[in-house]
Design a protein around this motif. Structure first.
Motif, PDB file in Angstrom:
ATOM      1  N   UNK A   1       0.846  -1.168   0.000  1.00 18.97           N
ATOM      2  CA  UNK A   1       0.000   0.000   0.000  1.00 18.97           C
ATOM      3  C   UNK A   1       0.895   1.237   0.000  1.00 18.97           C
ATOM      4  N   UNK A   2       0.504   2.233  -0.747  1.00 13.25           N
ATOM      5  CA  UNK A   2       1.326   3.423  -0.854  1.00 13.25           C
ATOM      6  C   UNK A   2       1.235   4.261   0.414  1.00 13.25           C
ATOM      7  N   UNK A   3       2.145   5.203   0.513  1.00 13.66           N
ATOM      8  CA  UNK A   3       2.169   6.100   1.672  1.00 13.66           C
ATOM      9  C   UNK A   3       0.884   6.919   1.766  1.00 13.66           C
ATOM     10  N   UNK A   4       0.349   7.299   0.612  1.00 10.39           N
ATOM     11  CA  UNK A   4      -0.887   8.081   0.615  1.00 10.39           C
ATOM     12  C   UNK A   4      -2.034   7.295   1.248  1.00 10.39           C
ATOM     13  N   UNK A   5      -2.130   6.040   0.898  1.00 12.62           N
ATOM     14  CA  UNK A   5      -3.220   5.227   1.421  1.00 12.62           C
ATOM     15  C   UNK A   5      -3.055   4.985   2.922  1.00 12.62           C
ATOM     16  N   UNK A   6      -1.818   4.810   3.348  1.00 13.56           N
ATOM     17  CA  UNK A   6      -1.564   4.675   4.789  1.00 13.56           C
ATOM     18  C   UNK A   6      -1.968   5.953   5.506  1.00 13.56           C
ATOM     19  N   UNK A   7      -1.647   7.088   4.895  1.00 10.45           N
ATOM     20  CA  UNK A   7      -2.023   8.379   5.467  1.00 10.45           C
ATOM     21  C   UNK A   7      -3.530   8.520   5.575  1.00 10.45           C
ATOM     22  N   UNK A   8      -4.248   8.076   4.538  1.00 12.46           N
ATOM     23  CA  UNK A   8      -5.703   8.128   4.574  1.00 12.46           C
ATOM     24  C   UNK A   8      -6.255   7.270   5.704  1.00 12.46           C
ATOM     25  N   UNK A   9      -5.674   6.085   5.862  1.00 14.16           N
ATOM     26  CA  UNK A   9      -6.120   5.192   6.948  1.00 14.16           C
ATOM     27  C   UNK A   9      -5.920   5.849   8.306  1.00 14.16           C
ATOM     28  N   UNK A  10      -4.764   6.496   8.481  1.00 17.46           N
ATOM     29  CA  UNK A  10      -4.474   7.161   9.747  1.00 17.46           C
ATOM     30  C   UNK A  10      -5.433   8.316   9.999  1.00 17.46           C
ATOM     31  N   UNK A  11      -5.736   9.086   8.958  1.00 18.63           N
ATOM     32  CA  UNK A  11      -6.662  10.217   9.111  1.00 18.63           C
ATOM     33  C   UNK A  11      -8.066   9.729   9.452  1.00 18.63           C
ATOM     34  N   UNK A  12      -8.486   8.648   8.808  1.00 20.58           N
ATOM     35  CA  UNK A  12      -9.802   8.083   9.107  1.00 20.58           C
ATOM     36  C   UNK A  12      -9.846   7.609  10.556  1.00 20.58           C
ATOM     37  N   UNK A  13      -8.781   6.936  10.992  1.00 19.96           N
ATOM     38  CA  UNK A  13      -8.732   6.437  12.371  1.00 19.96           C
ATOM     39  C   UNK A  13      -8.749   7.594  13.368  1.00 19.96           C
ATOM     40  N   UNK A  14      -8.025   8.678  13.056  1.00 23.39           N
ATOM     41  CA  UNK A  14      -7.997   9.838  13.947  1.00 23.39           C
ATOM     42  C   UNK A  14      -9.381  10.473  14.048  1.00 23.39           C
ATOM     43  N   UNK A  15     -10.058  10.614  12.926  1.00 25.06           N
ATOM     44  CA  UNK A  15     -11.408  11.182  12.936  1.00 25.06           C
ATOM     45  C   UNK A  15     -12.376  10.277  13.697  1.00 25.06           C
ATOM     46  N   UNK A  16     -12.171   8.980  13.561  1.00 25.94           N
ATOM     47  CA  UNK A  16     -13.041   8.029  14.259  1.00 25.94           C
ATOM     48  C   UNK A  16     -12.830   8.130  15.769  1.00 25.94           C
TER      49      UNK A  16
END
Length: 68
Positions: free
Chosen positions: A1-16
């Motif tokens: 998985x690219x860095x961008x997708x990892x970043x998206x996962x982290x942002x989603x988790x933070x918002x959650x």
């Protein structure tokens, strides 16, 4: 998985964690991220096929005819 997708996962988790995502929004974002991962995998596979096809520019019939 690219860095961008990892970043998206982290942002989603933070918002959650902050409770800023409704269950429907979380479900939609998770589904979209999954599709993004699948499209990325598919694109890589297609690139490999294209590069492989470009490496053998001479067809088998042409090669055999030249060797005769």
């Amino acid at each position: 998985m690219t860095d961008h997708m990892e970043g998206y996962k982290e942002k989603i988790a933070a918002l959650q964690e902050k409770g800023e995502l409704s269950p429907d929004t979380l479900s939609l974002l998770t589904e979209m991220l999954g599709e993004l991962v699948e499209m990325n995998r598919s694109n890589k596979a297609l690139r490999r096929v294209i590069l492989k096809g470009q490496s053998s520019s001479m067809s088998t019939r042409l090669r055999e005819a030249l060797y005769e």
